[in-house]
Design an enzyme around this catalytic site. Structure first.
Site, short mmCIF file in Angstrom:
data_model
loop_
_atom_site.label_atom_id
_atom_site.label_comp_id
_atom_site.label_asym_id
_atom_site.label_seq_id
_atom_site.Cartn_x
_atom_site.Cartn_y
_atom_site.Cartn_z
N GLU A 194 33.62 37.91 47.49
CA GLU A 194 32.46 37.64 46.64
C GLU A 194 32.55 36.30 45.90
O GLU A 194 31.53 35.78 45.44
CB GLU A 194 32.35 38.75 45.57
CG GLU A 194 32.23 40.12 46.17
CD GLU A 194 32.48 41.22 45.16
OE1 GLU A 194 31.57 42.01 44.93
OE2 GLU A 194 33.58 41.27 44.58
N ARG A 247 37.92 44.61 46.44
CA ARG A 247 39.11 45.32 45.98
C ARG A 247 40.12 45.57 47.09
O ARG A 247 41.28 45.85 46.84
CB ARG A 247 38.72 46.68 45.36
CG ARG A 247 38.08 47.64 46.32
CD ARG A 247 37.87 49.04 45.69
NE ARG A 247 39.12 49.73 45.49
CZ ARG A 247 39.81 50.35 46.45
NH1 ARG A 247 39.36 50.35 47.70
NH2 ARG A 247 40.94 50.98 46.19
#
Lengths: 158, 290, 768
Positions: free
Chosen positions: C722, C536
């Site tokens: 990720e 994020r």
């Protein structure tokens, strides 16, 4: 617990030093806690990851599996000894250039092992690099970059 | 770890005098890589450790004896074996195997005696030494004795050593140096203790196997000779690195049938039996290829 | 920060898109980089923990007398002692379910029961080994599917934290292990299945995994007069401050949480882990207390969910996915941690990156008597992609459609609606597939091997939503010489976030990135950020940093103008400060913050028009060789392609893709926490829990970020930490199927499991 201590004398990064230790202390503990050299670190605690790598009498060992008492009279060097007067070694520079680390926790061990390799074998094959570094683990998995960095440093040192 | 007494004798008699037959908390320490793991895990809590590091002058040598047998000192390190020209000339199977055993840092300190005395079935060196018909030299309070490797190691982490004995070395008879190979097979990460180790040593003359030693390790409680396989190989002919199909099948069958494989985290017994059936042939091929 | 770069050297040159070397590179290669692992304080006590040896039981008594009697022991603390300073000593981000030390009950093997303090860590460790406890053993439940309906309950009553509205309905619920029950209902699924040309149904499993960061969990708490400082290897200092303040009933400003570089995190070090215990011990002892867990102990703190995923698809005659039903059971262990968020935020993408008109998802977080599971690089996505991309491949092969073609036929495109109801934006799925195929030469002839060495290849692609809504704050402080410092709580744990954030500041201020300093997080000075997790930060903190720098620049330009100067970077600023204050004095503060948009899911349908501010996309192509006699696999080639938007630092992006994919390779092939039938972990060490080493690397690895732009992202970028993990596991299983015609449904893909499948396929199953 009563502890019989003893004093050991050895050469650390070129300087003669002495330390008061107990038989159950590891060389890693002494290098870190007595001498404040933080480059070697305990991670797996089993000599498998190589984060605790130290050079004793010119050979790499796992500091977490080495009794400090065994360093009496020895020559010990750490990652802090690789740069000379603030100038990075060719391997250190190549590690930065190739991005051969992420979190950096295992980097000292890889650097010492790779330095040891290039001292005895200045132009290693990729297989020889992998073999020599196979006892070092990197959880960020920068292995491809590490191999490239060792190759680059070898080229530059040739 | 908690404090203990650390003694550093300079001579073998001195060292033997510091050990005790009746105290499990007193042990010799060589390279210490295995012992330190046990101590850190509190599996072994020492009262006294007797360091063999000061005995290197006497026990660390690699040399040929009068009969031309290769003698490896008990405190010789695996790295010393790896670098030794004598070992390369007389037992190249050891030289070839070493880069794949443990890791560089362990090989710098781990000793021949330690690998044998620890009797961890996942050690590779005992399996190789058993195939080379090596004898272990042992010193104790009553004097010296020798034992074949496969009699020294009696079971899972068990040996015929008394607590007050020290392994002073290993002797590999000159006559046993044949075409030998060792394959280490791992089943988890590439660098791991072996799930299976297969060592073969073939005495050959002119395309014929005169005698064979076949030893299975790691997948068993202790290095295990496979007599049926040795019998099937005895007298077999080969061309290049190829054996008769019938011989190969007989060897595979013996390896599968005669050996008690153990199930553990590295694989089930049934799977290790299959690995052994496959790797015995690959090891024989490697040995014949020299 | 590299002061050798002159202040105006790169003025106006682009800082974004440049492969700036890591700012902390020299510190890391000389061994001097700061980690909390290295921190020593005068008078510190070391804490060591005594852990439960049973999986479920009522505590009858704890005998600490032998430990207390050891010379050098300062004190021994149990859960009841902690109640003296924290009356309600339960913590957790989703549920307040985890006691700081076990109270009344233990719920897994390895749960902390008591702690010993001593100045000598060897003494503390020895003494901890002398503690004993008596329990009334209770039946335990370990499997996630069994636990979903079991009468054995891990907790007597569910205690959701107030933070998450979608957990409110679970408050006070008894006789259940279900800690979250996310449901999605879209379209007429039954009708779609009834009219389908083909129906496929499979069940997939993933194993328990541990992050094993190489800097094991470490925290040091210093009690001060009326406050406490926590030095911790944490991905979330702001949350540490919040949660410790809540536990103590203190205002936030009496708790200071700071970090240094992290020796790896991977999601292990989010929220609080050992911090509450270390704080409690320090406050009880009135001394600084440090706890450094061993590698072994890490396995008892947090791991990655094992899962069971039942997936069923309805396929039309022309090879389109008409409907998909997904039932996912997440093994959350004994304490919820952030598991319920994993089950929901990832659960809603269970159908994969495909156009599916009718979809049904049931994604449930289940308590069991195993160590807790939480966030792990990918936040649940790798478990889901493993199942849906294996399933998708089986379908393609069964229908004799090329696996690439089948995916491209069904893949989502920009403007189309994801099954959640959110419209795809800036999501380059098709391009990722195209680039994997191009690099692999998908249409060219492929050498399939001979004899006992068979070759195959496979592809897979996955998608992840970001964690929203979340908030980041940043502060840029420009000194009177024009040099800038960025204050932010994004934690550099190896992903080079400090370097990337410095590039953003530099881009806005028009100065070289090397001249910007980034502070380590310290909640006394660095402003709030939700945490460094779930990829994020580049997006959220990136915006906050950009806004803070823009705010600073606006003020700097005004300052220059006031002095009759034109803003040209550091030297002009230095002149302007001197003009205004008559000397080198003063500061300009630029502040910025960003909160992502999010629309909560409709409680009835589980749908939302806005589930995420951006999508992460990652795919992998694999070529491998299988030894048909042993089941050993050699990865010959690994191609990882992601959509990371516009790369702020291309080299860092590449190493993030590579590192993520290789980490997932370990979880595919070797890593597994193995539990006994009594719930004891049998392999808590790197000797027996095998992570990949240098010999496990693929012979060739290629990484690529496709040309893309995230239009709502800072400078077109988005998160990438990720994405490299997503496709790895199924691509390997798909390639194994391609090579030897066997399908594996459970991870890890061990040689034995592959060999057994080969034997079974030829009708000669290997005995057990």
């Amino acid at each position: 617990m009563s502890v019989a201590t003893r004093t050991i004398h050895f050469t650390l990064n070129g300087a003669p030093v002495s330390a008061t230790i107990a038989p159950h202390h590891t060389l890693l503990e002494v290098v870190r806690d007595t001498f404040g050299l933080n480059g070697a670190r305990e991670s797996c605690g089993q000599g498998l990851c190589g984060c605790c790598t130290l050079m004793v009498n010119g050979q790499s060992v796992s500091g977490c599996l080495t009794l400090a008492a065994f360093a009496d009279g020895a020559t010990v060097t750490t990652v802090e000894n690789l740069a000379v007067d603030g100038k990075l070694s060719p391997l250190q520079a190549a590690f930065i250039e190739c991005g051969a680390f992420q979190c950096g926790f295992c980097t000292s061990g890889f650097l010492l092992m790779a330095t040891e390799l290039l001292e005895s074998n200045p132009r290693p094959t990729e297989g020889e690099i992998r073999n020599h570094l196979s006892g070092n683990l990197c959880r960020c998995a920068t292995y491809p970059e590490v191999v490239r960095a060792v190759q680059l440093a070898a080229e530059r040192m040739a | 770890m908690i404090p203990f007494e650390l003694l550093e004798p300079r001579t073998l008699p001195e060292a033997l005098g510091m050990l005790a037959d009746d105290d499990t908390a007193v042990r010799p320490i060589g390279g210490g890589t295995a012992l330190m793991l046990m101590m850190k895990a509190s599996v072994f809590v020492p009262r006294r450790l007797v360091s063999l590091r000061g005995l290197g002058e006497a026990l660390g040598r690699i040399e040929l004896d009068a009969e031309g047998a290769l003698c490896l000192g008990g405190t010789a390190t695996l790295a010393a074996l790896e670098a030794s020209d004598l070992v390369r000339a007389h037992a190249p199977v050891i030289t070839r195997a070493l880069p794949h055993l443990s890791n560089v840092r362990v090989r710098h300190v781990a000793t021949v005696g330690g690998a044998l005395a620890h009797a961890d079935p996942h050690m590779d060196l005992p399996t190789i030494l058993a195939a080379l018909d090596a004898r272990v030299r042992i010193a104790g309070p009553a004097g010296h004795r020798t034992l074949p490797v496969d009699e020294l190691i009696t079971g899972y982490y068990e040996t015929a050593l008394a607590r007050n004995e020290i392994i002073t070395g290993v002797t590999i008879p000159a006559a046993s140096a044949g075409k030998a190979a060792y394959i280490k097979c791992t089943t988890r990460a590439a660098d791991d203790w072996p799930a299976l180790g297969v060592a073969v040593n073939l005495a050959c003359s002119a395309g014929r196997i005169d005698a064979a030693r076949v030893v299975i390790g790691a997948a068993t409680d202790k290095p295990t000779r496979v007599s049926g396989a040795e019998a099937a190989l005895r007298g077999a002919t080969f061309s290049g690195s190829t054996l008769d199909h019938a011989v190969t099948e007989a060897v595979r069958d013996a390896v599968a049938r005669e050996v008690a494989y153990t199930s553990d985290a590295q694989g089930s017994a049934a799977y290790k039996r299959q690995l052994a059936r496959v790797h015995i042939v690959r090891t024989l091929t490697a040995a014949l290829e020299g | 920060m590299d002061t050798k770069v002159s202040p105006d050297q790169v003025i106006d040159a682009q800082q974004v898109g440049r492969s700036v070397p890591r700012m902390e590179g020299a510190a890391k290669v000389t061994g001097r980089a700061e980690y909390i692992h290295n921190l020593r304080l005068p008078g510190v006590l070391h804490g060591k923990v005594f852990r439960s040896r049973i999986a479920h039981g009522r505590i009858l008594s704890i005998d600490t007398s032998a430990a207390r009697a050891v010379a050098g022991v300062h004190s021994v603390v149990t859960g009841e002692d902690i109640r003296r300073i924290i009356p309600e000593p339960y913590y957790g981000p989703a549920f307040h379910d985890q006691p700081i030390l076990a109270l009344d009950k233990v719920r897994y093997v390895g749960e902390p029961v008591a702690a010993v303090l001593a100045a000598d860590p060897h003494v503390a460790e020895y003494a901890a080994g002398l503690i004993t406890a008596e329990y009334e053993e209770l039946p335990a439940v370990f499997n996630e599917v069994e636990a979903a309906t079991s009468s054995i309950c891990v907790h007597d009553e569910l205690k959701p934290a107030i933070t998450f509205p979608d957990l409110k309905h679970l408050k006070g619920k008894r006789n259940t292990n279900v800690a979250l029950d996310y449901k999605l209902r879209r379209g007429d699924v039954s009708a779609a299945f009834a009219s389908a040309a083909h129906v496929f149904e499979h069940e997939f499993h993933t194993q328990h995994i541990m992050h094993t960061p190489f800097e094991p969990f470490v925290a040091l708490a210093e009690p001060l007069d009326d406050s406490v400082t926590i030095h911790s290897s944490s991905q979330m200092p702001a949350y540490v401050r919040l949660e410790i303040a809540r536990l103590l009933g203190w205002p936030e400003n009496k708790v200071r949480a700071r970090t240094a570089y992290l020796g790896g995190g991977f999601g292990a070090k989010v929220y609080v882990k050992i911090e509450p215990l270390v704080v409690a011990l320090a406050l009880l002892a009135r001394r600084p207390v440090k706890m450094s867990l061993t590698m072994e102990e890490q396995f008892y703190v947090i791991g990655k969910h094992a899962t069971t995923f039942r997936i069923k698809s309805a396929i039309t005659a022309d090879g389109r996915i008409a409907a998909r039903k997904c039932e996912v059971f997440w093994n959350g262990g004994a304490y919820a941690d952030i598991g319920p968020r994993v089950s929901q935020k990832s659960g809603f993408t269970s159908t994969g990156p495909y156009q599916i008109e009718c979809a049904e998802i049931d994604s449930a977080e289940i308590y069991t008597n195993l160590p807790p599971a939480g966030a792990f690089r990918g936040f649940g996505i790798p478990q889901l992609v493993w199942a849906y991309e294996s399933h998708t491949d089986i379908i393609a092969r069964a229908l004799k459609i090329d696996p690439l073609e089948f995916r491209r036929r069904n893949i989502l495109h920009d403007g189309q609606e994801h099954p959640t109801g959110t419209v795809m934006r800036d999501a380059e799925f098709d391009e990722v597939l195209v680039r994997i195929a191009a690099r692999m030469g998908w249409d060219a002839p492929f050498d399939r091997g001979t004899g006992t060495k068979r070759r195959g290849r496979g592809i897979a692609i996955g998608v992840k939503a970001s964690i929203a809504p979340t908030t980041s704050f940043a502060l840029v402080n420009v000194s009177a010489d024009g040099s800038a410092v960025l204050f932010c709580n994004t934690i550099d744990m190896g992903q080079a976030s400090n370097t990337a954030n410095a590039q953003l500041v530099a881009e806005v201020l028009g100065i070289p990135a090397e001249r910007v300093k980034v502070t380590q997080a310290d909640t006394d000075v660095t402003p709030f950020d939700m945490g460094t997790l779930g990829s994020r930060s580049m997006f959220h903190m990136g915006h906050a940093v950009r806004l803070a720098a823009e705010h600073a620049r606006t003020q700097l330009e005004a300052l220059c103008a006031e002095g009759g100067l034109t803003y040209t970077g550091e030297q002009s600023v230095a002149q302007a400060f001197r003009k205004k204050f008559g000397m080198q004095a003063g500061n300009i503060f630029g502040v910025g913050h960003y909160t992502s948009r999010y629309q909560p899911a409709d409680p009835a349908t589980g749908m939302s028009k806005e589930v995420t501010p951006f999508w992460m996309i990652g795919g992998t192509g694999i070529e491998l060789e299988v030894d048909t006699e042993t089941g050993h696999v050699t990865i010959l080639r690994m191609v990882n392609v992601v959509d990371a938007g516009r790369a702020i630092n291309p080299r860092v992006v590449e190493t993030q893709i590579s590192g993520a994919a290789l980490m997932q390779l370990g979880q595919t092939m070797t890593e597994e926490m193995v539990f006994s039938s009594a719930g004891e972990l049998t392999n808590p060490s790197l000797a027996y829990y095998k992570i990949p080493g240098i010999h496990d690397m693929p012979a060739t690895i290629e990484n690529e970020a496709v040309e893309a732009e995230t239009r709502n992202g800072p400078f077109g970028s988005k998160g990438v930490g990720e994405s490299g993990t997503f496709g790895v596991s199924p691509a390997i299983a798909n390639a194994i199927d391609d090579a030897v015609g066997v399908r594996l449904y459970s991870l890890p893909l061990t040689p034995e499991s592959i060999y057994r499948a080969i034997c079974a396929a030829r009708g000669e199953p290997l005995e057990d």
